[in-house]
Motif scaffolding. Structure first.
Motif, PDB file in Angstrom:
ATOM      1  N   THR A  42       0.831  -1.203   0.000  1.00 45.00           N
ATOM      2  CA  THR A  42       0.000   0.000   0.000  1.00 45.00           C
ATOM      3  C   THR A  42       0.865   1.253   0.000  1.00 45.00           C
ATOM      4  O   THR A  42       0.584   2.216  -0.721  1.00 45.00           O
ATOM      5  CB  THR A  42      -0.940  -0.004   1.219  1.00 45.00           C
ATOM      6  OG1 THR A  42      -1.724  -1.203   1.185  1.00 45.00           O
ATOM      7  CG2 THR A  42      -1.857   1.195   1.217  1.00 45.00           C
ATOM      8  N   ALA A  43       1.927   1.259   0.792  1.00 46.02           N
ATOM      9  CA  ALA A  43       2.835   2.412   0.831  1.00 46.02           C
ATOM     10  C   ALA A  43       3.493   2.625  -0.532  1.00 46.02           C
ATOM     11  O   ALA A  43       3.632   3.767  -0.988  1.00 46.02           O
ATOM     12  CB  ALA A  43       3.895   2.212   1.905  1.00 46.02           C
ATOM     13  N   ALA A  44       3.869   1.553  -1.200  1.00 45.90           N
ATOM     14  CA  ALA A  44       4.489   1.667  -2.522  1.00 45.90           C
ATOM     15  C   ALA A  44       3.499   2.241  -3.535  1.00 45.90           C
ATOM     16  O   ALA A  44       3.853   3.101  -4.355  1.00 45.90           O
ATOM     17  CB  ALA A  44       4.997   0.308  -2.990  1.00 45.90           C
ATOM     18  N   ILE A  45       2.262   1.799  -3.493  1.00 47.30           N
ATOM     19  CA  ILE A  45       1.243   2.298  -4.424  1.00 47.30           C
ATOM     20  C   ILE A  45       0.961   3.778  -4.164  1.00 47.30           C
ATOM     21  O   ILE A  45       0.837   4.572  -5.099  1.00 47.30           O
ATOM     22  CB  ILE A  45      -0.040   1.451  -4.332  1.00 47.30           C
ATOM     23  CG1 ILE A  45       0.224   0.057  -4.907  1.00 47.30           C
ATOM     24  CG2 ILE A  45      -1.206   2.122  -5.038  1.00 47.30           C
ATOM     25  CD1 ILE A  45      -0.892  -0.930  -4.679  1.00 47.30           C
ATOM     26  N   VAL A  46       0.854   4.160  -2.917  1.00 48.03           N
ATOM     27  CA  VAL A  46       0.619   5.574  -2.576  1.00 48.03           C
ATOM     28  C   VAL A  46       1.793   6.425  -3.042  1.00 48.03           C
ATOM     29  O   VAL A  46       1.615   7.501  -3.626  1.00 48.03           O
ATOM     30  CB  VAL A  46       0.362   5.736  -1.058  1.00 48.03           C
ATOM     31  CG1 VAL A  46       0.407   7.195  -0.644  1.00 48.03           C
ATOM     32  CG2 VAL A  46      -0.973   5.115  -0.683  1.00 48.03           C
ATOM     33  N   GLY A  49       1.665   6.838  -6.748  1.00 53.89           N
ATOM     34  CA  GLY A  49       0.604   7.790  -7.084  1.00 53.89           C
ATOM     35  C   GLY A  49       1.047   9.231  -6.891  1.00 53.89           C
ATOM     36  O   GLY A  49       0.744  10.102  -7.709  1.00 53.89           O
ATOM     37  N   ILE A  50       1.769   9.493  -5.824  1.00 58.69           N
ATOM     38  CA  ILE A  50       2.260  10.855  -5.554  1.00 58.69           C
ATOM     39  C   ILE A  50       3.236  11.290  -6.636  1.00 58.69           C
ATOM     40  O   ILE A  50       3.185  12.423  -7.118  1.00 58.69           O
ATOM     41  CB  ILE A  50       2.892  10.927  -4.149  1.00 58.69           C
ATOM     42  CG1 ILE A  50       1.795  10.813  -3.088  1.00 58.69           C
ATOM     43  CG2 ILE A  50       3.695  12.210  -3.969  1.00 58.69           C
ATOM     44  CD1 ILE A  50       2.310  10.665  -1.670  1.00 58.69           C
ATOM     45  N   VAL A  51       4.122  10.387  -7.047  1.00 55.91           N
ATOM     46  CA  VAL A  51       5.085  10.707  -8.106  1.00 55.91           C
ATOM     47  C   VAL A  51       4.356  11.017  -9.411  1.00 55.91           C
ATOM     48  O   VAL A  51       4.676  11.986 -10.103  1.00 55.91           O
ATOM     49  CB  VAL A  51       6.086   9.540  -8.302  1.00 55.91           C
ATOM     50  CG1 VAL A  51       6.900   9.711  -9.565  1.00 55.91           C
ATOM     51  CG2 VAL A  51       7.000   9.420  -7.094  1.00 55.91           C
ATOM     52  N   SER A  55       4.252  14.635 -11.482  1.00 49.69           N
ATOM     53  CA  SER A  55       4.676  14.750 -12.882  1.00 49.69           C
ATOM     54  C   SER A  55       3.577  15.354 -13.736  1.00 49.69           C
ATOM     55  O   SER A  55       3.814  16.268 -14.525  1.00 49.69           O
ATOM     56  CB  SER A  55       5.053  13.372 -13.441  1.00 49.69           C
ATOM     57  OG  SER A  55       6.137  12.833 -12.736  1.00 49.69           O
ATOM     58  N   VAL A  56       2.375  14.842 -13.605  1.00 54.21           N
ATOM     59  CA  VAL A  56       1.249  15.345 -14.395  1.00 54.21           C
ATOM     60  C   VAL A  56       0.923  16.779 -13.992  1.00 54.21           C
ATOM     61  O   VAL A  56       0.639  17.629 -14.845  1.00 54.21           O
ATOM     62  CB  VAL A  56       0.018  14.428 -14.233  1.00 54.21           C
ATOM     63  CG1 VAL A  56      -1.215  15.050 -14.860  1.00 54.21           C
ATOM     64  CG2 VAL A  56       0.303  13.069 -14.846  1.00 54.21           C
ATOM     65  N   GLY A  57       0.981  17.075 -12.708  1.00 53.02           N
ATOM     66  CA  GLY A  57       0.687  18.430 -12.230  1.00 53.02           C
ATOM     67  C   GLY A  57       1.664  19.447 -12.777  1.00 53.02           C
ATOM     68  O   GLY A  57       1.269  20.545 -13.191  1.00 53.02           O
ATOM     69  N   THR A  58       2.949  19.105 -12.822  1.00 48.71           N
ATOM     70  CA  THR A  58       3.964  20.013 -13.353  1.00 48.71           C
ATOM     71  C   THR A  58       3.728  20.258 -14.840  1.00 48.71           C
ATOM     72  O   THR A  58       3.771  21.397 -15.308  1.00 48.71           O
ATOM     73  CB  THR A  58       5.372  19.431 -13.126  1.00 48.71           C
ATOM     74  OG1 THR A  58       5.564  19.223 -11.729  1.00 48.71           O
ATOM     75  CG2 THR A  58       6.441  20.360 -13.645  1.00 48.71           C
ATOM     76  N   GLY A  59       3.454  19.185 -15.585  1.00 50.98           N
ATOM     77  CA  GLY A  59       3.183  19.328 -17.017  1.00 50.98           C
ATOM     78  C   GLY A  59       1.934  20.149 -17.278  1.00 50.98           C
ATOM     79  O   GLY A  59       1.888  20.980 -18.192  1.00 50.98           O
ATOM     80  N   ALA A  60       0.902  19.942 -16.488  1.00 49.69           N
ATOM     81  CA  ALA A  60      -0.346  20.685 -16.654  1.00 49.69           C
ATOM     82  C   ALA A  60      -0.130  22.167 -16.336  1.00 49.69           C
ATOM     83  O   ALA A  60      -0.683  23.041 -17.016  1.00 49.69           O
ATOM     84  CB  ALA A  60      -1.432  20.092 -15.769  1.00 49.69           C
ATOM     85  N   ALA A  61       0.657  22.453 -15.319  1.00 50.32           N
ATOM     86  CA  ALA A  61       0.930  23.849 -14.962  1.00 50.32           C
ATOM     87  C   ALA A  61       1.719  24.539 -16.076  1.00 50.32           C
ATOM     88  O   ALA A  61       1.441  25.700 -16.420  1.00 50.32           O
ATOM     89  CB  ALA A  61       1.691  23.922 -13.649  1.00 50.32           C
ATOM     90  N   ASP A  62       2.690  23.843 -16.653  1.00 49.61           N
ATOM     91  CA  ASP A  62       3.454  24.419 -17.769  1.00 49.61           C
ATOM     92  C   ASP A  62       2.549  24.691 -18.968  1.00 49.61           C
ATOM     93  O   ASP A  62       2.637  25.741 -19.605  1.00 49.61           O
ATOM     94  CB  ASP A  62       4.596  23.480 -18.181  1.00 49.61           C
ATOM     95  CG  ASP A  62       5.694  23.390 -17.137  1.00 49.61           C
ATOM     96  OD1 ASP A  62       5.736  24.267 -16.240  1.00 49.61           O
ATOM     97  OD2 ASP A  62       6.512  22.453 -17.215  1.00 49.61           O
ATOM     98  N   LEU A  63       1.695  23.742 -19.283  1.00 50.56           N
ATOM     99  CA  LEU A  63       0.772  23.907 -20.404  1.00 50.56           C
ATOM    100  C   LEU A  63      -0.193  25.056 -20.149  1.00 50.56           C
ATOM    101  O   LEU A  63      -0.475  25.859 -21.050  1.00 50.56           O
ATOM    102  CB  LEU A  63      -0.001  22.609 -20.646  1.00 50.56           C
ATOM    103  CG  LEU A  63      -0.952  22.604 -21.836  1.00 50.56           C
ATOM    104  CD1 LEU A  63      -0.218  22.896 -23.130  1.00 50.56           C
ATOM    105  CD2 LEU A  63      -1.673  21.276 -21.914  1.00 50.56           C
ATOM    106  N   ALA A  64      -0.689  25.179 -18.945  1.00 52.41           N
ATOM    107  CA  ALA A  64      -1.592  26.281 -18.601  1.00 52.41           C
ATOM    108  C   ALA A  64      -0.882  27.623 -18.758  1.00 52.41           C
ATOM    109  O   ALA A  64      -1.471  28.598 -19.250  1.00 52.41           O
ATOM    110  CB  ALA A  64      -2.110  26.118 -17.179  1.00 52.41           C
TER     111      ALA A  64
END
Length: 105
Positions: A42-46, A49-51, A55-64
């Motif tokens: 469970t810790a590995a999956i969490v 998920g955070i990683v 990654s997606v959040g950084t890319g989305a912020a750059d695109l925005a």
């Protein structure tokens, strides 16, 4: 020879208790191992998920930011004729039946 003494019964009873105790200990150990496995999984999956979210959040912020820059630097036309005025001519040839006329602008 065929008689069972109290001592024999006690030894037999003691062996049964040891067997049950050993079985309970083994069962408890197996449950603890499974619990630890689930906690680690469970810790590995969490963590994964955070990683991914980072990654997606950084890319989305750059695109925005790119979209915002494009929208703020875009020129907005106030021309209501949508392209201005112009003139043009056209001719054509073809085969078939029918008639037609046309003008270009």
């Amino acid at each position: 020879m065929g008689h069972e003494t109290n001592r024999d019964r006690g030894d037999k009873h003691s062996k049964e208790i040891k067997c049950l105790t050993s079985s309970k200990t083994s069962h408890t150990t197996n449950l603890a191992t499974v619990t630890v496995d689930w906690v680690v999984l469970t810790a590995a999956i969490v963590g994964l998920g955070i990683v991914i979210i980072n990654s997606v959040g950084t890319g989305a912020a750059d695109l925005a930011g790119d979209i915002q820059t494009g929208l703020t630097t875009m020129e907005v036309s106030t021309d209501t004729t949508f392209g201005g005025t112009g003139t043009g001519t056209g001719t054509g040839t073809g085969t078939g039946t029918g008639t037609g006329t046309g003008t270009g602008s």
